[in-house]
Design a protein around this motif. Structure first.
Motif, PDB file in Angstrom:
ATOM      1  N   LYS A  29      -0.506  -1.820 -11.955  1.00  0.00           N
ATOM      2  CA  LYS A  29       0.627  -1.715 -11.045  1.00  0.00           C
ATOM      3  C   LYS A  29       1.018  -0.269 -10.740  1.00  0.00           C
ATOM      4  CE  LYS A  29       2.364  -6.261 -12.181  1.00  0.00           C
ATOM      5  NZ  LYS A  29       1.409  -6.916 -11.363  1.00  0.00           N
ATOM      6  N   LYS A  30       0.851   0.640 -11.693  1.00  0.00           N
ATOM      7  CA  LYS A  30       1.190   2.046 -11.434  1.00  0.00           C
ATOM      8  C   LYS A  30       0.291   2.637 -10.358  1.00  0.00           C
ATOM      9  CE  LYS A  30       3.144   3.276 -15.914  1.00  0.00           C
ATOM     10  NZ  LYS A  30       3.001   4.162 -17.085  1.00  0.00           N
ATOM     11  N   ALA A  31      -0.992   2.335 -10.426  1.00  0.00           N
ATOM     12  CA  ALA A  31      -1.922   2.834  -9.418  1.00  0.00           C
ATOM     13  C   ALA A  31      -1.629   2.207  -8.054  1.00  0.00           C
ATOM     14  CB  ALA A  31      -3.354   2.554  -9.822  1.00  0.00           C
ATOM     15  N   ALA A  32      -1.234   0.943  -8.045  1.00  0.00           N
ATOM     16  CA  ALA A  32      -0.915   0.273  -6.785  1.00  0.00           C
ATOM     17  C   ALA A  32       0.315   0.911  -6.135  1.00  0.00           C
ATOM     18  CB  ALA A  32      -0.680  -1.214  -7.022  1.00  0.00           C
ATOM     19  N   ILE A  33       1.340   1.171  -6.915  1.00  0.00           N
ATOM     20  CA  ILE A  33       2.555   1.788  -6.376  1.00  0.00           C
ATOM     21  C   ILE A  33       2.255   3.206  -5.891  1.00  0.00           C
ATOM     22  CG2 ILE A  33       4.855   2.616  -7.000  1.00  0.00           C
ATOM     23  CD1 ILE A  33       5.020   0.152  -8.882  1.00  0.00           C
ATOM     24  N   GLY A  34       1.458   3.949  -6.642  1.00  0.00           N
ATOM     25  CA  GLY A  34       1.076   5.289  -6.219  1.00  0.00           C
ATOM     26  C   GLY A  34       0.274   5.280  -4.931  1.00  0.00           C
ATOM     27  N   SER A  35      -0.608   4.305  -4.782  1.00  0.00           N
ATOM     28  CA  SER A  35      -1.399   4.195  -3.561  1.00  0.00           C
ATOM     29  C   SER A  35      -0.526   3.867  -2.358  1.00  0.00           C
ATOM     30  CB  SER A  35      -2.476   3.123  -3.715  1.00  0.00           C
ATOM     31  OG  SER A  35      -3.392   3.482  -4.700  1.00  0.00           O
ATOM     32  N   VAL A  36       0.464   3.027  -2.557  1.00  0.00           N
ATOM     33  CA  VAL A  36       1.384   2.695  -1.464  1.00  0.00           C
ATOM     34  C   VAL A  36       2.194   3.923  -1.053  1.00  0.00           C
ATOM     35  CG1 VAL A  36       3.442   1.351  -0.867  1.00  0.00           C
ATOM     36  CG2 VAL A  36       1.524   0.248  -2.002  1.00  0.00           C
ATOM     37  N   ILE A  37       2.644   4.697  -2.016  1.00  0.00           N
ATOM     38  CA  ILE A  37       3.402   5.911  -1.700  1.00  0.00           C
ATOM     39  C   ILE A  37       2.533   6.900  -0.928  1.00  0.00           C
ATOM     40  CG2 ILE A  37       4.517   7.933  -2.713  1.00  0.00           C
ATOM     41  CD1 ILE A  37       5.522   6.035  -4.937  1.00  0.00           C
ATOM     42  N   ILE A  38       1.302   7.071  -1.341  1.00  0.00           N
ATOM     43  CA  ILE A  38       0.396   7.979  -0.636  1.00  0.00           C
ATOM     44  C   ILE A  38       0.094   7.456   0.766  1.00  0.00           C
ATOM     45  CG2 ILE A  38      -1.952   8.914  -0.625  1.00  0.00           C
ATOM     46  CD1 ILE A  38      -1.731   9.068  -3.672  1.00  0.00           C
ATOM     47  N   ALA A  39      -0.068   6.138   0.920  1.00  0.00           N
ATOM     48  CA  ALA A  39      -0.331   5.561   2.238  1.00  0.00           C
ATOM     49  C   ALA A  39       0.853   5.790   3.178  1.00  0.00           C
ATOM     50  CB  ALA A  39      -0.625   4.072   2.114  1.00  0.00           C
TER      51      ALA A  39
END
Length: 50
Positions: A29-39
């Motif tokens: 989930k941490k990587a998913a949230i980070g990816s959404v922020i970068i997107a």
């Protein structure tokens, strides 16, 4: 002309969001949230600059 310039960040955002979905399903989930922020940043920054 501005709409044509926005196509590339849109594709980048779609790729990052699919990666975030993959991470979310894999219980990372941490990587998913980070990816959404970068997107979001990758899509909003060109809008802000234009």
């Amino acid at each position: 002309m501005q709409y044509i310039v926005m196509i590339l960040p849109l594709f980048v955002s779609m790729y990052l969001l699919s990666f975030a979905k993959h991470n979310w399903k894999g219980k990372n989930k941490k990587a998913a949230i980070g990816s959404v922020i970068i997107a979001i940043a990758a899509f909003v920054m060109p809008l802000f600059i234009l």
